[in-house]
Design a protein around this motif. Structure first.
Motif, PDB file in Angstrom:
ATOM      1  N   THR A   1       4.065 -24.594  29.403  1.00  0.00           N
ATOM      2  CA  THR A   1       3.236 -25.459  30.246  1.00  0.00           C
ATOM      3  C   THR A   1       4.444 -26.082  31.453  1.00  0.00           C
ATOM      4  OG1 THR A   1       4.059 -27.648  29.065  1.00  0.00           O
ATOM      5  CG2 THR A   1       2.125 -26.303  28.245  1.00  0.00           C
ATOM      6  N   SER A   2       5.440 -25.530  31.758  1.00  0.00           N
ATOM      7  CA  SER A   2       6.508 -25.922  32.704  1.00  0.00           C
ATOM      8  C   SER A   2       5.951 -25.920  34.042  1.00  0.00           C
ATOM      9  CB  SER A   2       7.760 -25.199  32.329  1.00  0.00           C
ATOM     10  OG  SER A   2       7.666 -23.798  32.897  1.00  0.00           O
ATOM     11  N   GLN A   3       4.983 -24.885  34.341  1.00  0.00           N
ATOM     12  CA  GLN A   3       4.422 -24.825  35.650  1.00  0.00           C
ATOM     13  C   GLN A   3       3.070 -25.335  35.643  1.00  0.00           C
ATOM     14  OE1 GLN A   3       6.363 -20.763  36.574  1.00  0.00           O
ATOM     15  NE2 GLN A   3       6.569 -21.685  38.626  1.00  0.00           N
ATOM     16  N   LEU A   4       2.280 -25.907  34.672  1.00  0.00           N
ATOM     17  CA  LEU A   4       1.132 -26.342  34.468  1.00  0.00           C
ATOM     18  C   LEU A   4       0.850 -27.757  34.984  1.00  0.00           C
ATOM     19  CD1 LEU A   4      -0.064 -24.175  31.506  1.00  0.00           C
ATOM     20  CD2 LEU A   4      -0.232 -23.490  33.845  1.00  0.00           C
ATOM     21  N   ASP A   5      -0.119 -28.123  35.659  1.00  0.00           N
ATOM     22  CA  ASP A   5      -0.525 -29.538  35.967  1.00  0.00           C
ATOM     23  C   ASP A   5      -0.831 -29.932  34.581  1.00  0.00           C
ATOM     24  OD1 ASP A   5      -3.734 -29.720  35.671  1.00  0.00           O
ATOM     25  OD2 ASP A   5      -3.309 -27.927  37.074  1.00  0.00           O
ATOM     26  N   PRO A   6      -1.185 -31.334  34.379  1.00  0.00           N
ATOM     27  CA  PRO A   6      -1.312 -31.944  33.018  1.00  0.00           C
ATOM     28  C   PRO A   6      -2.873 -31.542  32.368  1.00  0.00           C
ATOM     29  CG  PRO A   6      -0.600 -33.807  34.500  1.00  0.00           C
ATOM     30  CD  PRO A   6      -0.588 -32.482  35.448  1.00  0.00           C
ATOM     31  N   ARG A   7      -3.446 -31.416  33.063  1.00  0.00           N
ATOM     32  CA  ARG A   7      -4.836 -30.964  32.782  1.00  0.00           C
ATOM     33  C   ARG A   7      -4.775 -29.311  32.163  1.00  0.00           C
ATOM     34  NH1 ARG A   7      -9.535 -32.002  36.434  1.00  0.00           N
ATOM     35  NH2 ARG A   7      -9.164 -34.148  35.921  1.00  0.00           N
ATOM     36  N   SER A   8      -4.278 -28.605  33.162  1.00  0.00           N
ATOM     37  CA  SER A   8      -4.204 -27.147  32.743  1.00  0.00           C
ATOM     38  C   SER A   8      -3.373 -27.083  31.339  1.00  0.00           C
ATOM     39  CB  SER A   8      -3.617 -26.528  33.678  1.00  0.00           C
ATOM     40  OG  SER A   8      -4.368 -26.306  34.876  1.00  0.00           O
ATOM     41  N   ALA A   9      -2.253 -27.740  31.406  1.00  0.00           N
ATOM     42  CA  ALA A   9      -1.333 -27.917  30.186  1.00  0.00           C
ATOM     43  C   ALA A   9      -2.120 -28.297  28.953  1.00  0.00           C
ATOM     44  CB  ALA A   9      -0.069 -28.803  30.390  1.00  0.00           C
TER      45      ALA A   9
END
Length: 411
Positions: A34-42
């Motif tokens: 999730t290091s490059q994902l925004d909170p919702r996508s994570a």
């Protein structure tokens, strides 16, 4: 049907996860998924992994620094550290009670003696209601003071009506932005919003369809990227892209040579800059043999040795643990206090609220909010930090906002 090179870093990361799942493995090992994902996508990715675990019996092993994202979904933690030869393994509460590298929710739980330690925001909110009566009402409710940039000054970087297209895709749609000396501005937004594109546009690396960009009052149209980067330092998502010399010191000296600058005329000197970056003893080391955090600081040295007036950072905390993030945070604050204009793009909400004097939200190629953190984040539920969720309507963003003068480092 889109080509991979047109996707954002976060979108590529989701494609990679999907490709791994397509093989229908029994064990899935993910390195900071999730290091490059925004909170919702994570959260969407983590919920998908939880469902696969429950429905198909898939064993999921995550290597992750952002514990605040994964704790609600975790059944076991393995903590690797020199303090625990062979590692420390157990249920989340058992492990977190013994270690110091903790997200804000766990730090607050330790400070206030919450038992059991909360692993979800709902649990922490219930604990927080009890703590407010016993402790929080005894201290001022105002958050820690933040640096306020003097916007009466001339902006060091100014973008007017910037539009960028990739074929039929409109990446930036008339962005207007000013960055001022002596401030740290943090830009957040969903994956694919155009954040990285904007940073690259500000130094001329990505051509604009229309609009103007000014650096130190001068239009960058017609200037080379190398010329602009003498005034604006740019750290891309992968700092390894900037490292190609045989030694750490050579990384800095090559930058000076490329800009036709004499090292003897530079103050602070390259050696002094490495000392400030905590790399004084690494000058003769091969850069790619260093840790992730050290390589990042080498890359920062290479772009800062020309003493630019502004610094642009694209997802600088990927691969960094809590200690490395604090080191970066201290450096950013030092450079800000010396008058540098800093713009950091990140999905790391907890770091953002510690660093930001100002937060900018970019969505679908447009700036949708720009202001002080407590005001912008109050209307952006996707990017709300843990402290604000636990203690709503108080203007608190960080652990220090809550506990005041208490020292949280011991927790």
């Amino acid at each position: 049907s889109r080509r991979l090179e047109t996707l954002s870093g976060g979108e590529i990361q989701r494609v990679a996860i999907a490709a791994a799942l397509a093989l229908k493995p029994q064990i899935l090992v993910l390195d900071e998924p999730t290091s490059q994902l925004d909170p919702r996508s994570a959260e969407e990715v983590l919920e998908a992994l939880v469902n696969l675990n429950k429905q198909l019996g898939l064993t999921v092993i995550l290597a992750e620094h952002r514990l605040e994202r994964v704790l609600p979904h975790t059944s076991q933690i393995i903590y690797l550290s020199a303090d625990y030869p062979g590692g420390l393994s157990g249920e989340p509460r058992e492990v977190l009670s013994k270690v110091q590298l903790n997200p804000p929710m766990i730090i607050l739980g330790k400070v206030f003696g919450w038992e059991p330690l909360p692993l979800t925001i709902d649990e922490a909110q219930e604990c927080g209601k009890q703590s407010q009566e016993k402790w929080l009402e005894m201290r001022a409710s105002s958050p820690s003071k933040r640096v306020t940039a003097n916007h009466q000054k001339t902006a060091f970087i100014r973008a007017n009506g910037v539009e960028v297209n990739f074929g039929k895709i409109q990446a930036l749609r008339g962005v207007k932005l000013s960055l001022f000396p002596g401030e740290i501005a943090v830009m957040m937004g969903p994956n694919g919003a155009g954040k990285s594109t904007l940073l690259r546009s500000l130094i001329g690396l990505t051509p604009v369809k229309s609009g103007n960009i000014f650096v130190d009052g001068k239009d960058i149209t017609g200037r080379t990227v190398a010329d602009v980067c003498q005034q604006v330092g740019y750290l891309p998502q992968d700092p390894n892209a900037l490292l190609f010399a045989e030694t750490v010191m050579d990384e800095l000296l090559i930058t000076l040579r490329n800009h036709h600058l004499d090292p003897s005329d530079i103050q602070p000197s390259p050696k002094e800059l490495l000392d400030r970056l905590g790399l004084g003893d690494k000058g003769r080391c091969y850069p790619r043999d260093l840790s992730t955090g050290e390589r990042q600081r080498v890359a920062l040295g290479a772009i800062l040795v020309t003493h630019p007036g502004a610094l642009l950072l694209d997802e600088p905390t990927r691969g960094l643990d809590y200690d490395a993030k604090l080191t970066l945070l201290k450096l950013l604050r030092t450079w800000r206090d010396e008058g540098m204009a800093i713009l950091m793009v990140t999905h790391d909400v907890e770091l953002a609220v510690q660093a930001a004097d100002r937060i900018i939200m970019l969505e679908n190629g447009l700036i949708t909010a720009d202001g002080v953190p407590e005001e912008v984040l109050a209307i952006s539920p996707t990017f709300t930090p843990q402290v604000m969720k636990i203690f709503p309507n108080r203007g608190w963003l960080t652990v220090n906002d809550v506990i005041g003068d208490l020292d949280a480092s011991q927790y």
